[in-house]
Motif scaffolding. Structure first.
Motif, short mmCIF file in Angstrom:
data_model
loop_
_atom_site.label_atom_id
_atom_site.label_comp_id
_atom_site.label_asym_id
_atom_site.label_seq_id
_atom_site.Cartn_x
_atom_site.Cartn_y
_atom_site.Cartn_z
N ARG A 111 0.78 -1.24 0.00
CA ARG A 111 0.00 0.00 0.00
C ARG A 111 0.82 1.29 0.00
O ARG A 111 0.25 2.36 -0.24
N ALA A 112 2.08 1.24 0.28
CA ALA A 112 2.89 2.46 0.39
C ALA A 112 2.93 3.23 -0.93
O ALA A 112 3.00 2.64 -2.01
N THR A 113 2.90 4.54 -0.83
CA THR A 113 3.10 5.36 -2.02
C THR A 113 4.58 5.36 -2.37
O THR A 113 5.44 4.99 -1.54
N ASN A 114 4.91 5.80 -3.56
CA ASN A 114 6.31 5.88 -3.96
C ASN A 114 7.09 6.84 -3.06
O ASN A 114 8.25 6.59 -2.72
N GLU A 115 6.43 7.91 -2.65
CA GLU A 115 7.08 8.87 -1.75
C GLU A 115 7.37 8.23 -0.39
O GLU A 115 8.45 8.43 0.19
N GLU A 116 6.43 7.47 0.12
CA GLU A 116 6.64 6.79 1.41
C GLU A 116 7.77 5.77 1.31
O GLU A 116 8.57 5.62 2.24
N ILE A 117 7.85 5.08 0.19
CA ILE A 117 8.94 4.11 0.00
C ILE A 117 10.28 4.82 0.01
O ILE A 117 11.25 4.34 0.62
N GLU A 143 11.92 5.83 13.96
CA GLU A 143 11.30 6.47 12.79
C GLU A 143 11.06 5.45 11.67
O GLU A 143 10.02 5.48 11.01
N PHE A 144 12.02 4.55 11.48
CA PHE A 144 11.91 3.54 10.41
C PHE A 144 10.67 2.69 10.60
O PHE A 144 9.87 2.51 9.68
N HIS A 145 10.49 2.16 11.80
CA HIS A 145 9.34 1.29 12.05
C HIS A 145 8.03 2.08 12.01
O HIS A 145 7.00 1.55 11.60
N SER A 146 8.10 3.33 12.42
CA SER A 146 6.92 4.19 12.36
C SER A 146 6.51 4.48 10.92
O SER A 146 5.32 4.43 10.58
N LEU A 147 7.48 4.75 10.06
CA LEU A 147 7.19 5.00 8.64
C LEU A 147 6.51 3.80 7.99
O LEU A 147 5.58 3.95 7.19
N ILE A 148 6.99 2.61 8.32
CA ILE A 148 6.40 1.40 7.75
C ILE A 148 4.96 1.23 8.23
O ILE A 148 4.06 0.92 7.44
N ALA A 149 4.74 1.45 9.52
CA ALA A 149 3.38 1.31 10.05
C ALA A 149 2.43 2.31 9.39
O ALA A 149 1.31 1.95 9.00
N LYS A 150 2.87 3.53 9.24
CA LYS A 150 2.02 4.56 8.63
C LYS A 150 1.75 4.27 7.15
O LYS A 150 0.70 4.64 6.61
N HIS A 192 17.49 -3.34 8.53
CA HIS A 192 16.64 -2.27 8.02
C HIS A 192 16.79 -2.10 6.50
O HIS A 192 15.81 -1.88 5.79
N MET A 193 18.02 -2.23 6.01
CA MET A 193 18.22 -2.10 4.57
C MET A 193 17.53 -3.23 3.82
O MET A 193 16.94 -3.01 2.76
N ALA A 194 17.59 -4.44 4.37
CA ALA A 194 16.93 -5.57 3.72
C ALA A 194 15.42 -5.35 3.65
O ALA A 194 14.80 -5.56 2.59
N ILE A 199 10.54 -3.79 0.42
CA ILE A 199 9.39 -2.90 0.28
C ILE A 199 9.48 -2.14 -1.03
O ILE A 199 8.49 -2.00 -1.77
N ALA A 200 10.67 -1.65 -1.35
CA ALA A 200 10.87 -0.90 -2.60
C ALA A 200 10.60 -1.78 -3.82
O ALA A 200 10.11 -1.30 -4.85
N ALA A 201 10.89 -3.07 -3.70
CA ALA A 201 10.67 -4.00 -4.80
C ALA A 201 9.24 -4.52 -4.86
O ALA A 201 8.89 -5.32 -5.73
N ARG A 202 8.41 -4.07 -3.90
CA ARG A 202 7.01 -4.52 -3.80
C ARG A 202 6.94 -6.04 -3.60
O ARG A 202 6.01 -6.70 -4.08
N ASP A 203 7.91 -6.56 -2.87
CA ASP A 203 7.98 -8.00 -2.60
C ASP A 203 7.39 -8.22 -1.20
O ASP A 203 8.08 -8.08 -0.19
N GLU A 204 6.11 -8.57 -1.15
CA GLU A 204 5.41 -8.68 0.13
C GLU A 204 6.00 -9.74 1.05
O GLU A 204 6.25 -9.49 2.23
N MET A 205 6.24 -10.93 0.53
CA MET A 205 6.75 -12.00 1.37
C MET A 205 8.20 -11.76 1.75
O MET A 205 8.65 -12.16 2.82
N GLY A 206 8.94 -11.10 0.85
CA GLY A 206 10.32 -10.75 1.18
C GLY A 206 10.36 -9.79 2.35
O GLY A 206 11.16 -9.94 3.29
#
Length: 228
Positions: A111-117, A143-150, A192-194, A199-206
């Motif tokens: 669901r993340a927008t490109n900007e959020e990613i 902040e990292f975990h918060s961004l993902i939740a949002k 965090h990088m992984a 997320i950037a690759a839109r790989d849900e299970m990854g």
């Protein structure tokens, strides 16, 4: 060697008292230099260095190479003897986070927008920079975990963000206090990088798996330390 260790422990206890009980030094404040502490306690530099290491592993101070020694947030501490109790609580927290956060990462991937990613990736990169510079990264971790939740755009999950964030920093600090500084740092740098890349690759299970592994690494350390 035994005597030197005892002196170091005494210095660590005195500094802890100055920070925690006497409020001589505030959170984020720089402590005196090693030379000044040598003069204050009338001990060797090696004893001071060992004392600082004791405080650093307990998450009470942060050593920034080339900059100095800084007071970290000790509010979660209740003296040196509370670590096992806090670690047992932390194991329960990780059990909750392992159930909850991998699914959040999966939803954010969807669901993340490109900007959020881009924000998530940038935050992960900033964590790597801080870890490599041996600088505190806890707030960026939060902040990292918060961004993902949002990025899930789920109102209930977003409402729970403050609860999750209260766990993130305490988890790092309690792990560090049990001697897990290197494990926490490596996991922060790589985990965090992984997650961000999946997320950037839109790989849900990854993203789901990367988040689960990221949390399980720290939980495994806490369980091993406390023979759980």
């Amino acid at each position: 060697m035994k005597q030197r260790k005892t002196i170091a422990q005494q210095i660590a206890a005195k500094l802890y008292k100055q920070i925690h009980d006497e409020n001589k030094y505030s959170i984020g404040e720089k402590l005196p230099t090693e030379r000044d502490l040598v003069d204050e306690f009338n001990v060797s530099r090696n004893s001071v260095r060992e004392a600082i290491k004791i405080l650093a592993t307990k998450g009470i101070v942060t050593v920034r190479h080339g900059s100095g020694i800084y007071v970290h947030d000790v509010n979660f501490q209740n003296g040196f003897d509370s670590l096992r109790k806090k670690s047992l609580e932390l194991n329960n927290i990780y059990e909750f986070r392992i159930i909850y956060e991998p699914e959040i990462a999966r939803l954010a991937t969807q669901r993340a927008t490109n900007e959020e990613i881009q924000q998530i990736i940038q935050c992960a990169e900033e964590i790597v920079t801080l870890v490599d510079a041996n600088e505190p990264y806890y707030k960026k971790d939060e902040e990292f975990h918060s961004l993902i939740a949002k990025a899930t755009h789920n109102d209930v999950i977003i409402e729970l963000v403050p609860l999750i964030m209260s766990f993130v920093v305490s988890g790092i600090l309690i792990s560090n206090a049990n001697g897990g500084v290197q494990i926490s740092s490596n996991n922060a740098r790589e985990g965090h990088m992984a997650i961000a890349k999946f997320i950037a690759a839109r790989d849900e299970m990854g993203a789901y798996s990367a988040m689960r592994i990221h949390l399980e690494i720290n939980q495994k350390f806490i369980r091993e330390v406390n023979n759980l």
